[in-house]
Design a protein around this motif. Sequence first.
Motif, PDB file in Angstrom:
ATOM      1  N   SER A  27     -11.617  29.978  -1.670  1.00 41.57           N
ATOM      2  CA  SER A  27     -11.057  31.093  -2.430  1.00 41.57           C
ATOM      3  C   SER A  27      -9.530  31.030  -2.469  1.00 41.57           C
ATOM      4  O   SER A  27      -8.921  31.350  -3.493  1.00 41.57           O
ATOM      5  CB  SER A  27     -11.530  32.427  -1.861  1.00 41.57           C
ATOM      6  OG  SER A  27     -11.040  32.616  -0.559  1.00 41.57           O
ATOM      7  N   ALA A  28      -8.931  30.596  -1.377  1.00 39.59           N
ATOM      8  CA  ALA A  28      -7.469  30.444  -1.376  1.00 39.59           C
ATOM      9  C   ALA A  28      -7.035  29.354  -2.347  1.00 39.59           C
ATOM     10  O   ALA A  28      -6.058  29.503  -3.092  1.00 39.59           O
ATOM     11  CB  ALA A  28      -6.983  30.138   0.032  1.00 39.59           C
ATOM     12  N   TYR A  29      -7.769  28.249  -2.352  1.00 43.04           N
ATOM     13  CA  TYR A  29      -7.452  27.151  -3.274  1.00 43.04           C
ATOM     14  C   TYR A  29      -7.663  27.589  -4.722  1.00 43.04           C
ATOM     15  O   TYR A  29      -6.862  27.255  -5.598  1.00 43.04           O
ATOM     16  CB  TYR A  29      -8.314  25.927  -2.954  1.00 43.04           C
ATOM     17  CG  TYR A  29      -8.071  24.774  -3.878  1.00 43.04           C
ATOM     18  CD1 TYR A  29      -6.911  24.015  -3.786  1.00 43.04           C
ATOM     19  CD2 TYR A  29      -9.001  24.442  -4.862  1.00 43.04           C
ATOM     20  CE1 TYR A  29      -6.679  22.965  -4.637  1.00 43.04           C
ATOM     21  CE2 TYR A  29      -8.777  23.393  -5.718  1.00 43.04           C
ATOM     22  CZ  TYR A  29      -7.622  22.648  -5.606  1.00 43.04           C
ATOM     23  OH  TYR A  29      -7.397  21.607  -6.456  1.00 43.04           O
ATOM     24  N   VAL A  34      -5.407  29.093 -10.045  1.00 42.35           N
ATOM     25  CA  VAL A  34      -5.250  30.042 -11.147  1.00 42.35           C
ATOM     26  C   VAL A  34      -3.776  30.369 -11.355  1.00 42.35           C
ATOM     27  O   VAL A  34      -3.281  30.380 -12.489  1.00 42.35           O
ATOM     28  CB  VAL A  34      -6.074  31.321 -10.884  1.00 42.35           C
ATOM     29  CG1 VAL A  34      -5.673  32.439 -11.815  1.00 42.35           C
ATOM     30  CG2 VAL A  34      -7.548  31.027 -11.018  1.00 42.35           C
ATOM     31  N   LEU A  35      -3.068  30.597 -10.273  1.00 41.31           N
ATOM     32  CA  LEU A  35      -1.642  30.929 -10.404  1.00 41.31           C
ATOM     33  C   LEU A  35      -0.832  29.736 -10.877  1.00 41.31           C
ATOM     34  O   LEU A  35       0.100  29.887 -11.672  1.00 41.31           O
ATOM     35  CB  LEU A  35      -1.117  31.457  -9.075  1.00 41.31           C
ATOM     36  CG  LEU A  35      -1.714  32.793  -8.620  1.00 41.31           C
ATOM     37  CD1 LEU A  35      -1.159  33.194  -7.267  1.00 41.31           C
ATOM     38  CD2 LEU A  35      -1.455  33.881  -9.643  1.00 41.31           C
ATOM     39  N   GLY A  38      -1.360  29.303 -14.588  1.00 45.28           N
ATOM     40  CA  GLY A  38      -0.586  30.294 -15.334  1.00 45.28           C
ATOM     41  C   GLY A  38       0.875  29.931 -15.419  1.00 45.28           C
ATOM     42  O   GLY A  38       1.517  30.129 -16.452  1.00 45.28           O
ATOM     43  N   LYS A  39       1.401  29.363 -14.355  1.00 45.98           N
ATOM     44  CA  LYS A  39       2.796  28.941 -14.382  1.00 45.98           C
ATOM     45  C   LYS A  39       2.993  27.728 -15.278  1.00 45.98           C
ATOM     46  O   LYS A  39       4.036  27.568 -15.905  1.00 45.98           O
ATOM     47  CB  LYS A  39       3.281  28.630 -12.971  1.00 45.98           C
ATOM     48  CG  LYS A  39       3.461  29.850 -12.113  1.00 45.98           C
ATOM     49  CD  LYS A  39       3.919  29.478 -10.729  1.00 45.98           C
ATOM     50  CE  LYS A  39       4.051  30.707  -9.855  1.00 45.98           C
ATOM     51  NZ  LYS A  39       4.483  30.365  -8.494  1.00 45.98           N
ATOM     52  N   SER A  40       1.996  26.855 -15.327  1.00 48.84           N
ATOM     53  CA  SER A  40       2.150  25.640 -16.126  1.00 48.84           C
ATOM     54  C   SER A  40       2.115  25.936 -17.625  1.00 48.84           C
ATOM     55  O   SER A  40       2.707  25.206 -18.406  1.00 48.84           O
ATOM     56  CB  SER A  40       1.055  24.628 -15.788  1.00 48.84           C
ATOM     57  OG  SER A  40      -0.202  25.110 -16.220  1.00 48.84           O
ATOM     58  N   ILE A  41       1.449  27.011 -18.031  1.00 49.15           N
ATOM     59  CA  ILE A  41       1.474  27.364 -19.453  1.00 49.15           C
ATOM     60  C   ILE A  41       2.519  28.435 -19.741  1.00 49.15           C
ATOM     61  O   ILE A  41       2.505  29.065 -20.787  1.00 49.15           O
ATOM     62  CB  ILE A  41       0.078  27.793 -19.953  1.00 49.15           C
ATOM     63  CG1 ILE A  41      -0.472  28.974 -19.163  1.00 49.15           C
ATOM     64  CG2 ILE A  41      -0.888  26.632 -19.909  1.00 49.15           C
ATOM     65  CD1 ILE A  41      -1.783  29.517 -19.710  1.00 49.15           C
ATOM     66  N   PHE A  50       1.352  38.242 -14.373  1.00 47.61           N
ATOM     67  CA  PHE A  50       0.260  37.283 -14.245  1.00 47.61           C
ATOM     68  C   PHE A  50       0.018  36.908 -12.790  1.00 47.61           C
ATOM     69  O   PHE A  50      -1.115  36.663 -12.390  1.00 47.61           O
ATOM     70  CB  PHE A  50       0.560  36.026 -15.065  1.00 47.61           C
ATOM     71  CG  PHE A  50      -0.550  35.013 -15.013  1.00 47.61           C
ATOM     72  CD1 PHE A  50      -1.710  35.209 -15.735  1.00 47.61           C
ATOM     73  CD2 PHE A  50      -0.452  33.892 -14.215  1.00 47.61           C
ATOM     74  CE1 PHE A  50      -2.740  34.305 -15.676  1.00 47.61           C
ATOM     75  CE2 PHE A  50      -1.483  32.979 -14.148  1.00 47.61           C
ATOM     76  CZ  PHE A  50      -2.632  33.187 -14.889  1.00 47.61           C
ATOM     77  N   GLU A  51       1.066  36.871 -11.989  1.00 49.69           N
ATOM     78  CA  GLU A  51       0.902  36.488 -10.588  1.00 49.69           C
ATOM     79  C   GLU A  51       0.124  37.527  -9.799  1.00 49.69           C
ATOM     80  O   GLU A  51      -0.489  37.211  -8.787  1.00 49.69           O
ATOM     81  CB  GLU A  51       2.261  36.243  -9.945  1.00 49.69           C
ATOM     82  CG  GLU A  51       2.958  35.018 -10.482  1.00 49.69           C
ATOM     83  CD  GLU A  51       4.293  34.789  -9.821  1.00 49.69           C
ATOM     84  OE1 GLU A  51       4.654  35.574  -8.938  1.00 49.69           O
ATOM     85  OE2 GLU A  51       4.975  33.830 -10.189  1.00 49.69           O
ATOM     86  N   SER A  52       0.126  38.770 -10.236  1.00 51.50           N
ATOM     87  CA  SER A  52      -0.602  39.806  -9.508  1.00 51.50           C
ATOM     88  C   SER A  52      -2.056  39.910  -9.974  1.00 51.50           C
ATOM     89  O   SER A  52      -2.824  40.632  -9.378  1.00 51.50           O
ATOM     90  CB  SER A  52       0.096  41.152  -9.653  1.00 51.50           C
ATOM     91  OG  SER A  52       0.066  41.552 -11.004  1.00 51.50           O
TER      92      SER A  52
END
Length: 120
Positions: A27-29, A34-35, A38-41, A50-52
């Motif tokens: 789950s941590a991975y 996911v984060l 989101g940063k890459s796009i 988005f980070e929250s």
Amino acid sequence: MLIPYQERPSTAGRVTVAVGIGLFLHSAYSAYEVLSQGKSIDLSTTTTVFESIVPLDIKLETLIAFFVLVLGCALTTPKLRQISWTSRMRDSEIDVADARPNFANVYHRGSWLFAPRDKL
């Protein structure tokens, strides 16, 4: 010090702890992936909204992993022992119990140590 065989954790408890750790690490991975996607796009350059936001399935997996870990820890605990004088004295002799030191009497030094200098 080796633990007696009857007090070793059960195999089911150890497997449950291993599964819980695996679920928690997964789950941590997943949250990290996911984060990072989101940063890459470029979704989080101006805001951190988005980070929250973590998907619900990752949140549920984290909660399930936590409860599986708690269950595994409960299964691996050894049998509780009684905390009483009779249970302690069951394994030892009376000579061992009476061999402890008594209270030291240091009252006789107080009148000399804390007396005013003119009375010495």
